[in-house]
Design an enzyme around this catalytic site. Structure first.
Site, PDB file in Angstrom:
ATOM      1  N   HIS A 195      -5.273 -12.187 -50.777  1.00 20.34           N
ATOM      2  CA  HIS A 195      -4.987 -13.427 -50.040  1.00 20.34           C
ATOM      3  C   HIS A 195      -5.687 -13.389 -48.674  1.00 20.34           C
ATOM      4  O   HIS A 195      -6.392 -14.322 -48.293  1.00 20.34           O
ATOM      5  CB  HIS A 195      -3.471 -13.571 -49.893  1.00 20.34           C
ATOM      6  CG  HIS A 195      -3.030 -14.720 -49.029  1.00 20.34           C
ATOM      7  ND1 HIS A 195      -2.373 -15.810 -49.546  1.00 20.34           N
ATOM      8  CD2 HIS A 195      -3.149 -14.949 -47.697  1.00 20.34           C
ATOM      9  CE1 HIS A 195      -2.107 -16.661 -48.559  1.00 20.34           C
ATOM     10  NE2 HIS A 195      -2.557 -16.157 -47.420  1.00 20.34           N
ATOM     11  N   GLU A 196      -5.515 -12.261 -47.961  1.00 17.84           N
ATOM     12  CA  GLU A 196      -6.127 -12.139 -46.630  1.00 17.84           C
ATOM     13  C   GLU A 196      -7.647 -12.054 -46.711  1.00 17.84           C
ATOM     14  O   GLU A 196      -8.346 -12.600 -45.864  1.00 17.84           O
ATOM     15  CB  GLU A 196      -5.577 -10.908 -45.900  1.00 17.84           C
ATOM     16  CG  GLU A 196      -4.139 -11.046 -45.450  1.00 17.84           C
ATOM     17  CD  GLU A 196      -3.886 -12.331 -44.682  1.00 17.84           C
ATOM     18  OE1 GLU A 196      -4.713 -12.694 -43.830  1.00 17.84           O
ATOM     19  OE2 GLU A 196      -2.864 -12.978 -44.932  1.00 17.84           O
ATOM     20  N   HIS A 212      -9.174 -15.478 -46.828  1.00 18.91           N
ATOM     21  CA  HIS A 212      -9.321 -16.058 -45.480  1.00 18.91           C
ATOM     22  C   HIS A 212     -10.555 -15.469 -44.789  1.00 18.91           C
ATOM     23  O   HIS A 212     -11.373 -16.180 -44.228  1.00 18.91           O
ATOM     24  CB  HIS A 212      -8.116 -15.701 -44.600  1.00 18.91           C
ATOM     25  CG  HIS A 212      -6.847 -16.421 -44.936  1.00 18.91           C
ATOM     26  ND1 HIS A 212      -6.752 -17.788 -44.986  1.00 18.91           N
ATOM     27  CD2 HIS A 212      -5.607 -15.968 -45.202  1.00 18.91           C
ATOM     28  CE1 HIS A 212      -5.502 -18.131 -45.266  1.00 18.91           C
ATOM     29  NE2 HIS A 212      -4.789 -17.040 -45.419  1.00 18.91           N
TER      30      HIS A 212
END
Ligand SMILES: [Zn+2]
Length: 374
Positions: free
Chosen positions: A68-69, A72
């Site tokens: 998820h990170e 980004h």
């Protein structure tokens, strides 16, 4: 050298993956809860199967949060915003962007990338999970991972800054009013409202008999409330400092000491001459060799002061953080935090020009932001 509670896990695509120590406890709790969950719903599983499924699921959950990170971070990097590290905190992670995006569209893309990836993982896991029988271990692991990624995506899409949804909201407001700071302020207010709703709902749950889930909701709310406040302050501070460079604030005066002076001599004669907590170690040709701080001195027992020289205890040049006169104050402050120091030498073309101190930056910040902000 950073002396905080963050541990380094490894490096992916040139980005450091770190995690806060609290993750060890969180993962242990998740593992134990999963073990009980798998045992309760799959009475036919052996102890080994329960334990293996719990451990594998816990690891894959951690991987999901990292992915998820990374989503980004990779989108940020594709838009020219370097990311040097990802740090996982409670309830998710923080991609350490070196600066805020320059425009609303970029902000939107970076913010939405994480939840989109979690949704994609949820879809894949839940889809594959349907292929196995109801008690097949692989299907059970995939189903749990699918649901948790769904929760991860939806939680992060709550429109309260600093969650991803709050950043999406800020990007939309920013497009409408063209004012980054004002948009941040409004996204923070919505973030605080969401946080208060969590706390209120948690308190209601608590008094209706669901003590544990009530406490959890209230805790999440409290966490979101302080995160919103901190993020707003950080953003306001960054924009207040954005127009200043190290050259505007640095002082050309700094204490210096020669490398072959003993600690005893330094403390008796030199340390009292100025009230600085750090001295630059320089040779007679004005070459910077290192820095000597009060913390370095404190590591050496008093009995050894007469025989220990400055060069033996200083932080050598190669391990020192430095700044250039043209560098922004926000960047200087970040370097001080990362290296856990209160001042940085200013170097121009290898020559020492002075020092910039944290106190002075914070003083300036105070003047710029005025009292009580938010
Ligand atoms: Zn996210």
């Amino acid at each position: 050298m950073p002396r905080d509670a963050n541990r380094r896990l490894g490096r992916v695509a040139g980005i450091d993956i770190r995690f806060h120590s609290s993750w060890i406890i969180i993962l242990a709790l998740i593992g134990l809860t999963l073990g009980e969950y798998f045992r309760a719903f799959n009475p036919g599983w052996s102890d080994f199967t329960v334990a293996a499924a719990a451990i594998i699921t816990t690891i894959l959950f951690f991987v999901s949060v990292v992915l998820h990170e990374l989503a980004h971070s990779l989108v940020a990097r594709a838009h020219g915003l370097p990311v040097h590290a990802i740090t996982l905190f409670v309830f998710g992670g923080v991609s350490e962007l070196t600066r805020e995006p320059d425009d609303a569209v970029t902000e939107f893309k970076i913010a939405i990338a994480g939840p989109l990836l979690s949704l994609l993982l949820a879809g894949i896991c839940l889809g594959l999970g349907r292929l196995g029988g109801p008690h097949a271990p692989v299907a059970a692991v995939l189903n749990w991972l699918g649901y948790i990624n769904l929760v991860l995506a939806l939680f992060n899409l709550i429109p309260g800054f600093p969650l991803d949804g709050g950043r999406v909201l800020r990007a939309i407001l920013w497009t409408a009013n063209k004012n980054f700071l004002k948009s941040t302020r409004w996204a923070t207010r919505v973030g605080k409202l969401c946080a208060l709703a969590f706390i209120l709902y948690g308190v209601i749950e608590f008094f209706q008999g669901a003590a544990l889930s009530g406490l959890w909701l209230a805790f999440i709310g409290w966490f979101l409330l302080s995160a919103a406040e901190q993020s707003w302050r950080a953003t306001a501070a960054q924009s207040a400092l954005a127009k200043f460079t190290v050259g505007d604030l640095g002082s050309p005066f700094f204490p210096r000491v020669a490398p072959d002076v003993t600690l005893e001599h330094f403390i008796e004669e030199l340390a009292h001459a100025h009230n600085y907590r750090a001295s630059l170690v320089m040779d007679d040709d004005d070459h910077l060799l290192g820095i000597l701080t009060a913390a370095d001195l404190n590591r050496i027992p008093r009995t050894a002061w007469a025989t220990t020289r400055v060069a033996d205890v200083m932080v050598p040049r190669a391990q020192m953080a430095t700044v250039e006169p043209t560098e922004g104050l926000v960047s200087a402050l970040q370097k001080m935090t990362m290296n856990n120091v209160g001042q940085l030498p200013i170097l121009a073309g290898g020559a020492v020009q002075g020092v910039v101190k944290r106190d002075r930056i914070l003083e300036l910040l105070h003047q710029q932001m005025g009292p009580a902000n938010g």
